[in-house]
Design an enzyme around this catalytic site. Structure first.
Site, short mmCIF file in Angstrom:
data_model
loop_
_atom_site.label_atom_id
_atom_site.label_comp_id
_atom_site.label_asym_id
_atom_site.label_seq_id
_atom_site.Cartn_x
_atom_site.Cartn_y
_atom_site.Cartn_z
N CYS A 184 0.88 -1.17 0.00
CA CYS A 184 0.00 0.00 0.00
C CYS A 184 0.91 1.22 0.00
O CYS A 184 1.70 1.40 0.92
CB CYS A 184 -0.89 0.01 1.25
SG CYS A 184 -2.10 -1.31 1.31
N GLY A 244 -8.47 -4.53 -3.23
CA GLY A 244 -7.37 -3.58 -3.09
C GLY A 244 -6.93 -3.45 -1.65
O GLY A 244 -7.12 -4.34 -0.84
N CYS A 245 -6.32 -2.33 -1.33
CA CYS A 245 -5.75 -2.10 0.01
C CYS A 245 -6.84 -2.19 1.08
O CYS A 245 -7.87 -1.52 0.99
CB CYS A 245 -5.08 -0.74 0.06
SG CYS A 245 -4.31 -0.39 1.66
N PHE A 246 -6.60 -3.01 2.10
CA PHE A 246 -7.64 -3.19 3.12
C PHE A 246 -7.79 -2.02 4.06
O PHE A 246 -8.75 -1.94 4.81
CB PHE A 246 -7.46 -4.49 3.90
CG PHE A 246 -6.09 -4.79 4.47
CD1 PHE A 246 -5.14 -3.80 4.71
CD2 PHE A 246 -5.74 -6.10 4.78
CE1 PHE A 246 -3.89 -4.09 5.24
CE2 PHE A 246 -4.49 -6.42 5.31
CZ PHE A 246 -3.56 -5.40 5.53
N TRP A 247 -6.88 -1.06 4.02
CA TRP A 247 -7.01 0.09 4.91
C TRP A 247 -8.29 0.87 4.60
O TRP A 247 -9.06 1.20 5.50
CB TRP A 247 -5.80 1.02 4.76
CG TRP A 247 -4.52 0.42 5.24
CD1 TRP A 247 -4.35 -0.64 6.08
CD2 TRP A 247 -3.21 0.87 4.89
NE1 TRP A 247 -3.01 -0.89 6.27
CE2 TRP A 247 -2.29 0.02 5.55
CE3 TRP A 247 -2.72 1.90 4.08
CZ2 TRP A 247 -0.90 0.18 5.44
CZ3 TRP A 247 -1.34 2.05 3.96
CH2 TRP A 247 -0.44 1.21 4.64
#
Length: 208
Positions: free
Chosen positions: A3, A39-42
């Site tokens: 990320c 995509g990015c889990f954030w």
């Protein structure tokens, strides 16, 4: 590719970061679960936590075969896992179909092996189903979406097996790292785009 956390010298917007009250593990046991990778889990975590009826979203890994995966190993793209969020929700307040709408509205549904600047199989889109009813709802939703896109919908539909919770520093990452360049310039804009598309499902105090 991790990320992305590069420093951007200008254009900082300093978005407001909503603070979420996180229930205990015991409390979560009474809610249904849904599992998504995109995509990015954030920002996937923060996006789902802004939805009415969602009680918690946990960052983790799913879709692979390696046991006890770590962030560093998953990011090599060799474990089969994707960055994933496990969503705890109250079906009396939000339906599974609404969660699907949020999921697809929060991504580019035709991007293969990635979302935005995050590329690689660990960022691919997957909808995990826990039963045949969920599988049918997912497949019907994708079938109805497809005519609106020239390219094929990239999200895979897979049975849920195991969800591995990510390391503590990934949990509620945006809330704990509001000034991160990635958060300010990638995560928050993506969340805001989805929230503008479906404002009726957003918790009143969770607009970014």
């Amino acid at each position: 590719m991790f990320c992305i956390m590069t420093t951007i010298a200008c254009g900082q917007k300093n978005y407001k970061i909503p603070v979420t009250q996180h229930p205990s593990a015991q409390e979560l046991g009474k809610y249904k679960q849904a599992t998504f990778a995109a995509g990015c889990f954030w920002h996937e975590e923060a996006l789902f936590e802004s939805i009415k009826g969602v009680k918690e979203a946990v960052a983790g890994y799913a879709g692979g075969t390696t046991k006890n995966p770590t962030y560093e190993v998953v990011e090599t793209g060799t474990t089969g896992h994707a960055e994933t969020v496990n969503v705890y929700y109250d079906p009396a307040e939000v339906s599974y179909v609404t969660l699907l709408k949020v999921y697809f509205a929060g991504q580019n549904p035709t991007q293969v092996n990635g979302q935005g600047p995050d590329e690689g199989p660990q960022y691919r889109s997957i909808v995990f189903y826990r039963n045949n009813d969920e599988k049918q709802q997912i497949e019907n939703y994708i079938k109805n979406m497809q005519p609106h896109y020239k390219a094929p919908i990239a999200a895979a539909v897979k049975p849920f097996t195991t969800f591995w919770t990510a390391e503590d520093y990934h949990q509620n990452y945006i809330e704990h790292n509001p000034s991160s360049s990635y958060v300010q310039h990638v995560s928050i804009p993506e969340i805001k785009t989805m929230q503008k598309e479906m404002p009726q499902v957003i918790k009143p105090d969770h607009f970014y």
